[in-house]
Design a protein around this motif. Structure first.
Motif, mmCIF file in Angstrom:
data_model
loop_
_atom_site.group_PDB
_atom_site.id
_atom_site.type_symbol
_atom_site.label_atom_id
_atom_site.label_comp_id
_atom_site.label_asym_id
_atom_site.label_seq_id
_atom_site.Cartn_x
_atom_site.Cartn_y
_atom_site.Cartn_z
ATOM 1 N N VAL A 500 31.853 37.132 32.859
ATOM 2 C CA VAL A 500 32.644 37.468 31.677
ATOM 3 C C VAL A 500 33.291 38.820 31.929
ATOM 4 O O VAL A 500 32.665 39.718 32.523
ATOM 5 N N THR A 501 34.522 38.993 31.528
ATOM 6 C CA THR A 501 35.184 40.280 31.736
ATOM 7 C C THR A 501 34.569 41.347 30.837
ATOM 8 O O THR A 501 33.940 41.042 29.826
ATOM 9 N N PRO A 502 34.758 42.619 31.205
ATOM 10 C CA PRO A 502 34.252 43.687 30.339
ATOM 11 C C PRO A 502 35.073 43.772 29.047
ATOM 12 O O PRO A 502 36.120 43.140 28.905
ATOM 13 N N ASN A 503 34.597 44.576 28.142
ATOM 14 C CA ASN A 503 35.332 44.856 26.916
ATOM 15 C C ASN A 503 36.452 45.852 27.242
ATOM 16 O O ASN A 503 36.213 46.895 27.831
ATOM 17 N N PHE A 504 37.666 45.508 26.865
ATOM 18 C CA PHE A 504 38.820 46.317 27.244
ATOM 19 C C PHE A 504 39.239 47.306 26.162
ATOM 20 O O PHE A 504 40.288 47.944 26.273
ATOM 21 N N SER A 505 38.449 47.455 25.136
ATOM 22 C CA SER A 505 38.846 48.282 23.999
ATOM 23 C C SER A 505 39.077 49.738 24.384
ATOM 24 O O SER A 505 39.858 50.439 23.738
ATOM 25 N N GLY A 506 38.400 50.220 25.410
ATOM 26 C CA GLY A 506 38.536 51.622 25.817
ATOM 27 C C GLY A 506 39.789 51.927 26.589
ATOM 28 O O GLY A 506 39.994 53.088 26.994
ATOM 29 N N TYR A 507 40.640 50.923 26.852
ATOM 30 C CA TYR A 507 41.827 51.139 27.679
ATOM 31 C C TYR A 507 43.072 50.664 26.925
ATOM 32 O O TYR A 507 43.741 49.710 27.327
ATOM 33 N N PRO A 508 43.412 51.320 25.859
ATOM 34 C CA PRO A 508 44.500 50.828 25.012
ATOM 35 C C PRO A 508 45.875 50.878 25.665
ATOM 36 O O PRO A 508 46.801 50.211 25.194
ATOM 37 N N LEU A 509 46.036 51.684 26.734
ATOM 38 C CA LEU A 509 47.343 51.818 27.387
ATOM 39 C C LEU A 509 47.497 50.875 28.583
ATOM 40 O O LEU A 509 48.496 50.950 29.302
ATOM 41 N N LEU A 510 46.519 49.989 28.812
ATOM 42 C CA LEU A 510 46.533 49.120 29.991
ATOM 43 C C LEU A 510 47.795 48.259 30.022
ATOM 44 O O LEU A 510 48.162 47.623 29.029
ATOM 45 N N GLU A 511 48.464 48.252 31.198
ATOM 46 C CA GLU A 511 49.687 47.472 31.364
ATOM 47 C C GLU A 511 49.541 46.363 32.397
ATOM 48 O O GLU A 511 50.215 45.348 32.301
ATOM 49 N N MET A 512 48.687 46.564 33.409
ATOM 50 C CA MET A 512 48.463 45.537 34.429
ATOM 51 C C MET A 512 46.972 45.256 34.544
ATOM 52 O O MET A 512 46.174 46.188 34.731
ATOM 53 N N LEU A 513 46.595 43.977 34.444
ATOM 54 C CA LEU A 513 45.200 43.564 34.600
ATOM 55 C C LEU A 513 45.157 42.448 35.634
ATOM 56 O O LEU A 513 45.773 41.391 35.457
ATOM 57 N N ILE A 514 44.454 42.708 36.740
ATOM 58 C CA ILE A 514 44.403 41.767 37.851
ATOM 59 C C ILE A 514 42.974 41.254 37.995
ATOM 60 O O ILE A 514 42.056 42.026 38.307
ATOM 61 N N LEU A 515 42.797 39.971 37.765
ATOM 62 C CA LEU A 515 41.486 39.324 37.885
ATOM 63 C C LEU A 515 41.520 38.210 38.935
ATOM 64 O O LEU A 515 40.685 37.311 38.930
ATOM 65 N N GLU A 516 42.470 38.278 39.827
ATOM 66 C CA GLU A 516 42.673 37.222 40.822
ATOM 67 C C GLU A 516 41.429 37.008 41.683
ATOM 68 O O GLU A 516 40.746 37.961 42.073
ATOM 69 N N ARG A 517 41.116 35.743 41.931
ATOM 70 C CA ARG A 517 40.019 35.346 42.823
ATOM 71 C C ARG A 517 38.647 35.801 42.327
ATOM 72 O O ARG A 517 37.750 36.059 43.126
ATOM 73 N N CYS A 518 38.492 35.914 41.026
ATOM 74 C CA CYS A 518 37.150 36.080 40.458
ATOM 75 C C CYS A 518 36.601 34.666 40.248
ATOM 76 O O CYS A 518 36.723 34.080 39.165
ATOM 77 N N PHE A 519 36.024 34.124 41.290
ATOM 78 C CA PHE A 519 35.710 32.696 41.331
ATOM 79 C C PHE A 519 34.674 32.270 40.288
ATOM 80 O O PHE A 519 34.664 31.123 39.855
ATOM 81 N N GLN A 520 33.788 33.187 39.899
ATOM 82 C CA GLN A 520 32.731 32.831 38.956
ATOM 83 C C GLN A 520 33.114 33.086 37.493
ATOM 84 O O GLN A 520 32.350 32.754 36.594
ATOM 85 N N LEU A 521 34.273 33.654 37.292
ATOM 86 C CA LEU A 521 34.680 34.014 35.934
ATOM 87 C C LEU A 521 34.845 32.769 35.069
ATOM 88 O O LEU A 521 35.583 31.845 35.421
ATOM 89 N N VAL A 522 34.165 32.750 33.923
ATOM 90 C CA VAL A 522 34.248 31.602 33.021
ATOM 91 C C VAL A 522 34.778 31.991 31.641
ATOM 92 O O VAL A 522 35.150 31.127 30.846
ATOM 93 N N LYS A 523 34.827 33.306 31.342
ATOM 94 C CA LYS A 523 35.259 33.701 30.009
ATOM 95 C C LYS A 523 35.963 35.064 30.052
ATOM 96 O O LYS A 523 35.571 35.961 30.789
ATOM 97 N N ILE A 524 36.985 35.170 29.234
ATOM 98 C CA ILE A 524 37.698 36.435 29.085
ATOM 99 C C ILE A 524 37.317 37.026 27.737
ATOM 100 O O ILE A 524 37.415 36.359 26.702
ATOM 101 N N ASP A 525 36.887 38.268 27.764
ATOM 102 C CA ASP A 525 36.468 38.914 26.522
ATOM 103 C C ASP A 525 37.637 38.948 25.529
ATOM 104 O O ASP A 525 38.776 39.284 25.901
ATOM 105 N N PRO A 526 37.377 38.630 24.248
ATOM 106 C CA PRO A 526 38.450 38.588 23.241
ATOM 107 C C PRO A 526 39.179 39.913 23.068
ATOM 108 O O PRO A 526 40.304 39.931 22.554
ATOM 109 N N SER A 527 38.583 41.007 23.502
ATOM 110 C CA SER A 527 39.233 42.308 23.344
ATOM 111 C C SER A 527 40.545 42.391 24.113
ATOM 112 O O SER A 527 41.372 43.266 23.835
#
Length: 1019
Positions: A500-527
């Motif tokens: 599961v991805t981390p909580n992104f609430s602490g990075y309000p200015l984020l413009e690029m998020l790269i999760l490529e090839r995270c083979f085990q990833l099953v869920k994206i945090d709603p944040s």
């Protein structure tokens, strides 16, 4: 050419960078393609490589792999000479012949920042055409490659390999791969190729003078010829560059818009010391840059070759370097390039120049330089007790191997007050970092440990955090303890422990998020849905990810959504709220079976890529995407038709690809696609050419090969396509071309190979450079003598595969004796000719005294061909196949450049002048009536001799002088009982003698034993 100064306000850079790249592409793409790839004599080099790879070509295409052995061939040459260009071209020619293919580029540079097992993962992924798999170590990668591909025919290119262990990581032994596999290695280190696995090498030679001049003019004038008054100066300058593409490009770019005084000074310098003067020009180009652009150039040279061009933009912008105008300047001066995958690149010589500039800042004390890219120097600098001098260091790279991470304390970073880029591969940090690293903009912490040990790490200016290939999870301590309030780029590529991805609430200015090839990833945090400034989301190859957050519509700034290779089953309807979304790429999403209608309300969408998706149809309202430029449905095998509303894309759509679909008819509304430039419908079920094709006046390319249902006549309205450059109709049932095709003054490629329903050809436009045509119904030889620009001609009405005639079929009575009018070949620019027409009995090459022939390759196939005359001395390849009426070749002694001669299924009994072919490297004869090989012993350059089923040949001359011979094959030549001189050929690497008397001779047995011994010793 004018400079486009793009504004660079703070905030999102994606659109600005896209505009920059689009602009530079418009200005330079033609120069890159026409001025480099085509001008280095790529066609001749490809022919040479094909011979070494033992691949047969026909009609300009690779068609068959000879033999069953695995072959590794090396390409070597000086820096900037064109090794990579040649490797890419050969790869693109060969890949259809293999079960799996992989091109690994820039290995030497990438290995400085990426563990080799990641490149191994890329190799495995590309060969299997699957999403990448995780390889924990180099040894695991070797084991997997060795056992997985041993029965698979593969093509692999390993580009820029300069260390032996790099080569061993990807192709340690030929036994790792299935029979008929081919591996191509490019390197500057010719000694690297001196191993048993490499059976042949090719050295890339400098460009010829006329080719060099055209490339120079592209960069110096923006055209193909010198401006008035500059012809002499241009030719003299080009002459001094000695055919090196790098020197030509940089010198040309340096002189762009300079006055004649500087031109004369440059020529004077180059005439003195060409190599040193080119270095001076490079230095002068650098010195002419402003300080911010210099910093960008040095950053790329030291750290960012191979990086996605968008990511360092964030750091450069934050540092006030003005990256948009800076990169533009570097591109226009040829100091930097942008590769096929949008990565930053530069020639090795330019990279070394940048590093030399940094080195000279303080040769004795690395800690007093601005950039430390060498791990050893960086580590020793941090370990020193006296580190006051390190206040100058802006960027530093530390790279440790996998295993127990090296741990740094806060004290070692205390004096690095100007550090803005820090790379810490497989390392850890601990201690109190209060008030440290306060200027850091980019932390590249690949392979960071699971445990987080630092305290008070407040990176207030950090804009880029790269944790690729780490074992971090959603519970990693750094997420809560590292303060990164200005973070704009977060790269988590290959974090395979993350479910599961981390909580992104602490990075309000984020413009690029790269999760490529995270083979085990099953869920994206709603944040993630609260990242209102997120511009790019990359989920490519997250193969276990089945769903996207339903509230994604809140990400109103998103411009790029990449979900290729995921298991996503549906796209949320809320996507309609992403009003700025420009790119939606969902290729190879095999679980995706439908698109929401709401997608059609995204007016900003310009790229929609759905290759191999199992959707049965497009939404009817697809025409609402008024800015859509490219729509790709390639391999969507369930789609049977396009919506009528597609015609509403007339003011935007530039490329449409419906190849491999079940579409049988294009809707009438396609006539409204006024901006369409590329139409691809290969291997689809279209039955006839759209009647309104003439309305698409901007079309430049039509690809309709292997459309077996496509028949009838091409509409006469095709004459309206005045911008058409490429028309490919091969393997279709098209029956005629309209006379109006002659008016297509920009048409360069016409491929009708084969189109067996064609009976005649109209007059064709004189602009053609490539004509390929074959039809069994074409009994009349068309008049094509007006094609003065022709470079590649393939012409026939016979299928060469049907002309493989066994030896028993030779019958002198069957040859035709009625002479016909000589068919002349006098095309001044022709480089390749492949002819297989039954109505041509006599062929003559007629070049006037004022014409310098360019012809390099001739392949003649046809049972009725009786005579050939006037073969030009420029030939390097001559192949005679199934010519049962051709008993006599013209004297070949004038073919001083011939390097390959083939006689297959031929009635030729003698080769007059054979001994004069001083450059001949390959001689192949099969099913021939040849009786003697006088002159064979004089072929000192011969490397391969293959004789098969030549039962009229009763003996071989003494071959002891063939000191370059590496391969000797004699099969079913029943009368050959002895091979004199064989015992002294220490160059032989392969000896195959079978089904002839010589097979059991002591000479052959002793030679085979000696070869085995030499190979064991060398390995």
């Amino acid at each position: 050419m004018t400079f486009l100064m793009l504004p660079c306000p703070h905030g999102s850079l994606i659109r600005l960078i896209s505009e920059l790249v689009l602009y530079v592409t418009r200005q330079l793409k033609k120069a890159e393609l026409d001025g480099t790839s085509l001008l280095v004599g790529i066609d001749n080099q490809v022919c040479e490589m094909m011979r070494r790879l033992e691949v047969d070509c026909r009609n300009g295409q690779a068609v068959e792999i000879r033999g069953n052995e695995v072959r590794m061939v090396g390409i070597h040459g000086a820096r900037g000479i064109g090794k990579t260009t040649l490797a890419k071209f050969v790869y693109n020619q060969l890949y259809p012949l293999f079960e799996g293919c992989s091109y690994l580029g820039n290995i030497q540079e990438i290995s400085q920042t990426e563990p080799l097992q990641h490149l191994q993962s890329q190799l495995v992924s590309e060969l299997l055409k699957q999403e990448p798999r995780s390889l924990g170590s180099l040894e695991e990668g070797n084991h997997y490659i060795k056992h997985r591909f041993r029965n698979m025919r593969v093509l692999i290119v390993l580009d820029d390999v300069n260390e032996r262990h790099h080569l061993e990581a990807f192709a340690g032994k030929l036994s790792w791969f299935g029979s008929r596999s081919r591996i191509i290695v490019t390197t500057r280190n010719a000694d690297l190729l001196n191993i048993p696995e490499v059976v042949a090498t090719y050295e890339v030679e400098p460009m010829e003078l006329d080719q060099s001049l055209r490339l120079f003019c592209r960069h110096a004038f923006g055209g193909t010829s010198p401006h008035e008054g500059y012809d002499y100066l241009s030719r003299r300058i080009v002459f001094t560059t000695e055919g090196l593409p790098l020197a030509i490009e940089v010198v040309g770019s340096f002189l762009y818009r300079k006055n004649k005084e500087i031109w004369n000074e440059t020529l004077h310098q180059l005439k003195k010391e060409p190599v040193d003067s080119v270095q001076q020009v490079l230095t002068a180009s650098y010195e002419a840059l402003d300080q911010g652009t210099k910093d960008i150039y040095l950053d790329i040279a030291c750290f960012f070759i191979g990086k996605d061009k968008r990511i360092p933009f964030y750091m450069w912008e934050d540092c006030g370097f003005y990256p948009c105008s800076g990169i533009e300047r570097l591109l226009l001066t040829s100091l930097v390039k942008i590769g096929e995958n949008n990565e930053l690149s530069m020639y090795d010589l330019l990279r070394d120049l940048g590093r030399e500039i940094v080195y000279k800042e303080d040769p004795a004390k690395p800690g007093r330089r601005s950039r430390l890219w060498n791990h050893g120097e960086a580590l020793s600098t941090l370990r020193r007790k006296e580190v006051k001098g390190t206040r100058r260091v802006q960027a530093l790279c530390l790279k440790f191997d996998n295993g127990l991470p090296y741990c740094f304390t806060c004290e070692e970073f205390r004096s690095l007050s100007k550090l803005r880029f820090l790379k810490l591969d497989n390392a850890n940090i601990g201690g109190d970092f209060t008030n440290l690293l306060s200027n850091l903009r980019w932390l590249d912490w690949r392979g960071c440990p699971v445990t987080y040990e630092a305290m008070n790490l407040h990176l207030k200016k950090l804009v880029i955090l790269d944790l690729s290939w780490s074992k971090v999870t959603q519970n990693w301590g750094g997420w809560s303890q590292i303060k990164m309030p200005r973070l704009k780029v977060l790269n988590l590529t290959g974090c395979n422990e993350m479910l599961v991805t981390p909580n992104f609430s602490g990075y309000p200015l984020l413009e690029m998020l790269i999760l490529e090839r995270c083979f085990q990833l099953v869920k994206i945090d709603p944040s993630i849905c609260r990242l209102r400034l997120l511009v790019s989301l990359n989920l490519k190859s997250c193969s276990n990810l089945c769903e996207l957050p339903q509230e994604m519509g809140y990400m109103e700034a998103l411009q790029e959504l990449l979900i290729d290779g995921t298991s996503i089953q549906e796209i949320p309807k809320s996507i309609a709220h992403m009003e700025k979304l420009e790119t939606l790429s969902a290729s190879n999403c095999y679980s995706l079976t439908s698109l929401p209608n709401s997608i059609c309300s995204i007016e900003a969408l310009s790229l929609l890529l759905l290759d191999n998706v199992k959707i049965p149809e497009l939404p009817n309202s697809i025409g609402s995407l008024v800015k859509l430029k490219r729509l790709s449905l390639r391999g969507c095998q369930r789609i049977q038709k396009l919506p009528e509303s597609i015609g509403k894309l007339g003011s935007s759509l530039v490329e449409l690809d419906i190849s491999g679909t079940l579409i049988s008819e294009l809707p009438n509304s396609t006539r409204n696609l006024q901006l369409l430039r590329v139409l691809k419908m290969e291997r689809c079920h279209v039955r006839k050419f759209p009647s309104a094709i003439g309305r698409l006046r901007k079309l430049e390319e039509i690809h309709a090969s292997h459309c077996k249902s496509l028949g009838g006549s091409i509409p006469s309205t095709i004459h309206n396509l005045q911008f058409l450059k490429i028309l490919i109709l091969g393997y279709s049932c098209v029956s005629s071309l309209p006379p109006s095709i002659q008016s297509l003054s920009h048409l360069q490629t016409l491929d009708l190979l084969p189109c067996d329903n064609l009976e005649t050809l109209p007059m064709l436009p004189s602009s053609l450079t490539c004509l390929r045509i074959c039809s069994k119904k074409m009994s009349t030889i068309p008049d094509i003598q007006n094609l003065v620009e022709l470079e590649d001609l393939s012409f026939g009405n016979e299928n060469p595969k049907e002309l493989i005639i066994p030896h028993s079929a030779f019958d002198p009575a069957s040859t035709l004796t009625n002479p016909r009018t000589l068919w002349p070949i006098r095309f001044p620019k022709l480089k390749s000719l492949e002819l297989s027409h039954s109505q041509i009995l006599n062929l003559g090459f007629e070049y006037g005294s004022a014409c310098v022939p360019q012809l390099k390759k001739v392949i003649l196939t046809g049972t009725n061909l009786q005579g050939v005359s006037g073969l030009p001395s420029s030939l390097s390849v001559l192949s005679i196949q199934a010519c049962l009426s051709l008993k006599r070749l013209p004297t070949v002694q004038n073919l001083i450049n011939l390097s390959e001669l083939e006689l297959l299924n031929s009635a030729v009994e003698e080769i007059k002048g054979l001994g004069e072919l001083k450059r001949l490297e390959i001689l192949v004869m099969s099913y021939c009536r040849i009786e003697r090989l006088d002159g064979l012993s004089k072929l000192r350059s011969l490397k391969r001799l293959s004789l098969k089923n030549c039962n009229s040949l009763d003996r071989l001359p003494n071959i002891s002088d063939l000191t370059m011979l590496k391969v000797l094959e004699i099969h079913q030549c029943s009368r050959i009982c002895n091979i004199e001189g064989l015992e002294v050929l220490t160059s032989l690497e392969e000896l195959h003698v079978s089904e002839c008397e010589a097979e059991w001779s002591s000479r052959v047995r002793h030679a085979q034993k000696s070869i085995r011994k030499r190979l064991r010793t060398s390995s």
